[in-house]
Scaffold this active site. Structure first.
Site, PDB file in Angstrom:
ATOM      1  N   GLU A  21      16.104 -72.611 -53.423  1.00  0.00           N
ATOM      2  CA  GLU A  21      15.218 -73.486 -54.187  1.00  0.00           C
ATOM      3  C   GLU A  21      15.483 -74.966 -53.897  1.00  0.00           C
ATOM      4  OE1 GLU A  21      12.567 -72.824 -55.607  1.00  0.00           O
ATOM      5  OE2 GLU A  21      12.734 -70.655 -55.682  1.00  0.00           O
ATOM      6  N   LEU A  64      17.409 -81.500 -42.434  1.00  0.00           N
ATOM      7  CA  LEU A  64      16.585 -81.076 -43.585  1.00  0.00           C
ATOM      8  C   LEU A  64      16.043 -82.269 -44.376  1.00  0.00           C
ATOM      9  CD1 LEU A  64      18.274 -78.006 -45.373  1.00  0.00           C
ATOM     10  CD2 LEU A  64      15.913 -78.149 -44.619  1.00  0.00           C
ATOM     11  N   GLY A  65      16.712 -83.413 -44.251  1.00  0.00           N
ATOM     12  CA  GLY A  65      16.241 -84.607 -44.960  1.00  0.00           C
ATOM     13  C   GLY A  65      16.578 -84.603 -46.448  1.00  0.00           C
ATOM     14  N   TYR A 104      12.296 -77.462 -63.091  1.00  0.00           N
ATOM     15  CA  TYR A 104      11.734 -76.413 -62.247  1.00  0.00           C
ATOM     16  C   TYR A 104      12.815 -75.514 -61.638  1.00  0.00           C
ATOM     17  CZ  TYR A 104      10.608 -74.040 -58.063  1.00  0.00           C
ATOM     18  OH  TYR A 104      10.576 -73.053 -57.120  1.00  0.00           O
ATOM     19  N   CYS A 183     -11.012 -68.119 -53.192  1.00  0.00           N
ATOM     20  CA  CYS A 183     -11.433 -67.631 -54.518  1.00  0.00           C
ATOM     21  C   CYS A 183     -11.943 -66.185 -54.520  1.00  0.00           C
ATOM     22  CB  CYS A 183     -12.472 -68.567 -55.123  1.00  0.00           C
ATOM     23  SG  CYS A 183     -11.812 -70.223 -55.389  1.00  0.00           S
ATOM     24  N   CYS A 186      -9.164 -63.799 -55.050  1.00  0.00           N
ATOM     25  CA  CYS A 186      -8.211 -64.092 -56.123  1.00  0.00           C
ATOM     26  C   CYS A 186      -8.365 -63.146 -57.304  1.00  0.00           C
ATOM     27  CB  CYS A 186      -8.404 -65.533 -56.595  1.00  0.00           C
ATOM     28  SG  CYS A 186      -7.259 -65.975 -57.915  1.00  0.00           S
ATOM     29  N   CYS A 192     -10.691 -68.044 -64.391  1.00  0.00           N
ATOM     30  CA  CYS A 192     -10.488 -69.394 -63.875  1.00  0.00           C
ATOM     31  C   CYS A 192     -11.668 -70.294 -64.209  1.00  0.00           C
ATOM     32  CB  CYS A 192     -10.277 -69.330 -62.363  1.00  0.00           C
ATOM     33  SG  CYS A 192     -10.029 -70.942 -61.611  1.00  0.00           S
TER      34      CYS A 192
END
Length: 347
Positions: A21, A64-65, A104, A183, A186, A192
């Site tokens: 992550e 990777l920065g 997150y 869409c 989906c 939605c």
């Protein structure tokens, strides 16, 4: 629709989930995979990472920065070992107390590894939830964030939260894409609001693009007895902790002198080099120049060679003289690595 088979999806180990992550922040999935595999091979456990030398951690992060991610990873590993005896907390709020772990990432570790009911809003679910809700405000504003995090918590079932979070992120990454969302394919199109009102292309409102600032910098490879001077970037500089050739920004005046091999530019470079390193060196030819981007800066980097005449570097641990054949063992910035390759240290 099949989910992508990604190496970190095959594990419930909170350590592996956490590494993936952090790497995935600001880096694409395909770029991360080889880094993730090399990193886990080198540091298979949080104990191994906590015991590692920061230089070795940054060496594996090279390329990777956003290097503060690598340094925070190392710091957090030490906290997990010292404070939690190597056991990751399963609570999202407690996880957020660790260096480099925001709301997150905490939700990802808690839900993927422990199935905790922890909501997740990242780039993909931010877009997905904004469209499902038909939210036309700015999803990054305080009100937008509150709305989306709230929604993310409400959609979670009583169990299997990790898989549901992963499925929602995957849906955002592969179906509810930024442009040209799929869409018709989906499973959530009936629920939605954006799809029903044909607004999927206008939601979420785009991020304002920051203005790009053009900068010119010089990097100087100072040679002495077959070795080159490398200095470690300081905490207040970009790429802190990595090594690089001495470099500094050039003023507009220097730039207007065509940046060629004029004596005045070379004299100015020698003076700036002396201020930075304490060395008296004769700046010679321009070896190469290239451009690279860092956040909102577009940097034109001019790379010079210089011959060390006299002086010694201020005694501190932040510099070293390195042979080109040894460049490969040093954690260099990406632009430093490019210059190093040209100097004959094929690594």
């Amino acid at each position: 629709h099949h989910a992508r088979d990604l190496p970190w999806r095959r594990t419930r180990d909170p350590y592996a989930v956490w590494i993936s992550e952090i790497m995935l922040q600001q880096t694409t999935v395909t770029a991360v995979i080889p880094y993730y595999e090399r990193f886990l091979a080198a540091f298979p456990t949080v104990f191994a990472l906590a015991a590692a030398d920061e230089h070795d951690v940054l060496k594996l992060w090279e390329g990777l920065g956003y290097y503060s991610r690598g340094r925070n990873l190392h710091k957090a590993a030490r906290v997990i070992v010292e404070k939690y005896r190597g056991e990751f907390p399963s609570d999202a709020v407690e996880l957020q107390g660790l260096p480099g772990i925001g709301r997150y990432t905490a939700g990802a570790i808690a839900s993927f590894a422990f199935d905790t009911r922890a909501p997740i809003v990242e780039a993909n679910t931010l877009r997905l939830y904004s469209r499902l809700l038909g939210y036309r405000g700015d999803p990054r504003s305080t009100a937008g964030q509150q709305l989306l995090w709230d929604f993310a918590g409400r959609v979670l079932p009583a169990s299997d939260c990790g898989r549901v979070n992963q499925a929602l992120m995957e849906l955002g990454a592969t179906v509810c894409t930024p442009s040209d969302p799929q869409c018709p394919a989906c499973p959530l199109q009936r629920d939605c609001i954006a799809f029903r009102s044909g607004a999927q292309h206008d939601i979420p409102v785009p991020k304002p693009r920051p203005a790009v600032t053009q900068v010119v910098e010089a990097a100087i490879a100072v040679r002495r007895n077959g070795r080159y001077l490398l200095r470690q970037r300081q905490p207040n500089e970009r790429w802190a902790g990595l090594w690089d050739f001495p470099r500094f920004e050039l003023s507009r005046g220097e730039e207007s002198k065509k940046l060629g091999n004029t004596d005045s530019v070379r004299a100015e470079l020698s003076q700036r080099l002396a201020e930075l390193t304490g060395l008296n060196a004769a700046v010679e030819t321009l070896v190469t120049e290239f451009s690279h981007s860092v956040t909102r800066y577009r940097i034109r980097l001019l790379c010079f060679q210089a011959d060390c005449r006299s002086g010694s570097v201020q005694r501190s641990e932040t510099s070293q003289w390195v042979r080109p054949s040894e460049f490969g063992a040093v954690a260099l910035s990406v632009s430093g690595r490019r210059f190093a390759r040209l100097l004959g240290g094929q690594t």
